[in-house]
Write an enzyme that holds these catalytic residues in place. Structure first.
Site, PDB file in Angstrom:
ATOM      1  N   LYS A 188       0.856  -1.185   0.000  1.00  0.00           N
ATOM      2  CA  LYS A 188       0.000   0.000   0.000  1.00  0.00           C
ATOM      3  C   LYS A 188       0.894   1.236   0.000  1.00  0.00           C
ATOM      4  O   LYS A 188       1.489   1.594   1.013  1.00  0.00           O
ATOM      5  CB  LYS A 188      -0.898   0.041   1.235  1.00  0.00           C
ATOM      6  CG  LYS A 188      -1.969   1.112   1.095  1.00  0.00           C
ATOM      7  CD  LYS A 188      -2.339   1.800   2.387  1.00  0.00           C
ATOM      8  CE  LYS A 188      -1.468   2.950   2.749  1.00  0.00           C
ATOM      9  NZ  LYS A 188      -1.554   4.130   1.884  1.00  0.00           N
ATOM     10  N   GLU A 242      10.780   2.036   9.773  1.00  0.00           N
ATOM     11  CA  GLU A 242      11.736   3.136   9.568  1.00  0.00           C
ATOM     12  C   GLU A 242      10.949   4.425   9.726  1.00  0.00           C
ATOM     13  O   GLU A 242       9.982   4.648   8.997  1.00  0.00           O
ATOM     14  CB  GLU A 242      12.364   3.085   8.169  1.00  0.00           C
ATOM     15  CG  GLU A 242      13.394   1.988   7.996  1.00  0.00           C
ATOM     16  CD  GLU A 242      14.547   2.062   8.964  1.00  0.00           C
ATOM     17  OE1 GLU A 242      14.826   3.155   9.501  1.00  0.00           O
ATOM     18  OE2 GLU A 242      15.167   1.013   9.213  1.00  0.00           O
ATOM     19  N   CYS A 266      14.279  11.463   5.426  1.00  0.00           N
ATOM     20  CA  CYS A 266      14.361  11.175   6.867  1.00  0.00           C
ATOM     21  C   CYS A 266      15.797  11.279   7.351  1.00  0.00           C
ATOM     22  O   CYS A 266      16.041  11.396   8.545  1.00  0.00           O
ATOM     23  CB  CYS A 266      13.728   9.827   7.197  1.00  0.00           C
ATOM     24  SG  CYS A 266      14.236   8.528   6.106  1.00  0.00           S
ATOM     25  N   GLU A 302      10.761  16.407  14.259  1.00  0.00           N
ATOM     26  CA  GLU A 302      11.082  16.353  12.832  1.00  0.00           C
ATOM     27  C   GLU A 302      10.181  17.315  12.052  1.00  0.00           C
ATOM     28  O   GLU A 302       8.961  17.295  12.201  1.00  0.00           O
ATOM     29  CB  GLU A 302      10.877  14.928  12.319  1.00  0.00           C
ATOM     30  CG  GLU A 302      11.359  14.763  10.882  1.00  0.00           C
ATOM     31  CD  GLU A 302      11.237  13.325  10.392  1.00  0.00           C
ATOM     32  OE1 GLU A 302      10.160  12.737  10.556  1.00  0.00           O
ATOM     33  OE2 GLU A 302      12.225  12.817   9.829  1.00  0.00           O
TER      34      GLU A 302
END
Ligand code: ADP
Length: 477
Positions: free
Chosen positions: A172, A247, A281, A379
């Site tokens: 997905k 992750e 990231c 972040e």
């Protein structure tokens, strides 16, 4: 208009609900339309993968290697065309997008080889007449949930090892990037992959993704995305006894010490913080700079950041493409406001107008920050980096490690002694010396520590830890 469909048991399927795929460089450019699957479709996709596993798991490594190698070659041959699609749907500028497609092609070629290198062990038993064999087998049906920021490379680095080791897949992709995942699945089907081995479902994460995560017929979930979603997924995987690999975010430090080569440091920071619109990231989001080089470093970086050309991803002059969507753009701007309210000085970060309407912002550098400010704890995921001034290397190392995350960590120095010390002490899965924290090879492990990652590493030879399960057999002669 191109329609993207779910692909189950070798068939492309329609649906009544759809979502437009909008080009973030030009909101009038609708790249295509994704037809959205529902939970029943996910159940069908899982059943199809389960059925296909019986034969696929017993294929020879050569059969699997040939298919992966052919897919890799097709991806590489079409890199310009697929790069253009990627640039249109995600907003990465064309050379970066072509680079990502090339990486995806190389990953398939690499895992074609890995299919042949599974190996095993024969161990003398402690009992007379007995031999012990330790072998690796495929795990089963793997559910994959992927983000928008690397729309072809991340699906590639999950699908390639899964198939190489004999697993079947339901993937997905993120809602914003159905096009690249569709093309990848088409290429694999054209390369001879049997029906049902690789299934694609398009739709919202909280429905379609969640159906994958909670299904008792999925053996493992591999996820790349935000920390909040990842943690919730992991908890559900434990409940249903699935193997899981996550992750997630990063707040990657790049340390610049007094003895650094200024050019090397500024270029590493510019690339690490702002290229690919900072939407990596592994982006260098905390620049930790010692006192004597601080002003020279900041001055040079500000000058270069201000000169970066922001624009349409397909424009040759563009150095920084648009932010992926309006929500992400607002998040970037709101972090700049927070940083400024907390006492940081914001340079850049202005909205930029271009001939086409898109989500354009000038990269932003926030100076005068401390490591406890929100801009340095959370972040941002955009072209935003902050500078933390420290007294010396020891303080720099302490600040670099003072974060809940641990994906990548970098240092710019000309001292072998400092570089060696930092490599050993950095609390991160990946360490870069005199290089941006972002930008990694495709044949070695990728992953982090602390809250950035969970479970076995991805990529390279280490990928087999997640995609295989060990069997110990006792044989009496
Ligand atoms: P982002 O904030 O970058 O969109 P997310 O973690 O929300 O990051 O998304 C990463 C992937 O996870 C996407 O494919 C998304 O659709 C999917 N996702 C989001 N919420 C869930 C959920 N509750 N369960 C499973 N998958 C989800």
């Amino acid at each position: 208009m191109t329609q993207y469909r779910s692909f189950i048991n070798g068939e492309w399927l329609g649906a009544s609900d759809s979502l437009p795929n909008v080009n973030p460089s030009d909101l009038s450019d609708i790249v295509g339309e994704a037809l959205l699957a529902d939970e029943a479709r996910v159940t069908d996709a899982i059943a199809s993968a389960r059925h296909a596993f019986r034969n696929w798991s017993l294929t020879t490594p050569q059969q699997r290697a040939d298919i992966l190698d052919a897919a890799g070659a097709k991806i590489l041959a079409r890199r310009e065309e697929l790069g253009t699609l990627l640039a249109r749907e995600e907003g990465k500028r064309l050379p970066e997008a072509i680079g990502e497609v090339t990486r995806a092609g190389n990953i398939f070629k690499y895992f074609a080889g890995e299919a042949l290198r599974v190996g095993g062990e024969i161990v003398p038993s402690v009992r007379p007449g007995m031999t012990v064999e330790v072998t690796r087998e495929p795990l089963g049906v793997i559910g994959m949930i992927t983000p928008w920021n690397f729309p072809i490379a991340i699906p590639a680095w999950k699908i390639a090892p899964a198939l190489a080791f004999g697993n079947t897949v339901v993937i997905k992709p993120a809602e914003a990037v159905p096009g690249c995942a569709t093309e990848l699945v088409k290429i694999l089907a054209e390369s001879g992959l049997p029906a049902g081995v690789l299934n694609l479902v398009l739709g919202p994460g909280r429905v379609i993704g969640n159906a994958l995560v909670t299904s008792p017929d999925v053996d493992a979930i591999t996820f790349t995305g935000s920390e909040t979603t990842g943690r919730a997924i992991a908890a559900k995987c434990v409940e249903t006894g699935k193997k899981v690999q996550l992750e997630m975010g990063g707040k990657n430090p790049m340390v610049v010490v007094d003895d650094a080569d200024l050019d090397v440091a500024v270029n590493a920071a510019l690339d690490g913080a702002f290229f690919s619109t900072g939407q990596r990231c592994t982006a260098s989001s905390r620049l930790i700079v010692t006192a004597r080089i601080h002003d020279r470093f900041v001055g040079a970086l500000q000058q270069m950041a201000a000169a970066l050309v922001v624009g349409h991803a397909l424009d040759n002059a563009t150095q920084i493409g648009p932010v992926v969507d309006g929500r992400q753009l607002q998040q970037n701007l709101s972090y700049l406001k927070i940083a400024s309210e907390e006492g940081g000085q914001v340079f850049g970060g202005e909205l930029v107008e271009r001939p086409t309407k898109g989500f354009f912002m000038q990269p932003a550098l926030v100076t005068g920050t401390t490591n406890s400010m929100r801009i340095n704890r959370e972040e941002v995921f955009g072209p935003v980096a902050s500078v933390i001034k420290v007294a010396d290397y020891d303080e720099a190392l302490a600040v670099a490690n003072d974060t809940p995350y641990g994906l990548a960590s970098g240092i710019c120095t000309t001292s072998l002694k400092i570089a060696a010390h930092f490599k050993r002490r950095a609390e991160a899965g990946m360490v870069m010396v005199n290089a941006p924290t972002a930008g990694v090879d495709y044949h070695v492990p990728f992953g982090g520590r602390k809250r950035s990652s969970y479970g076995p590493r991805e990529q390279g030879a280490y990928a087999r830890e997640f995609y295989t399960i060990v069997k110990t057999a006792y044989v009496k002669a």
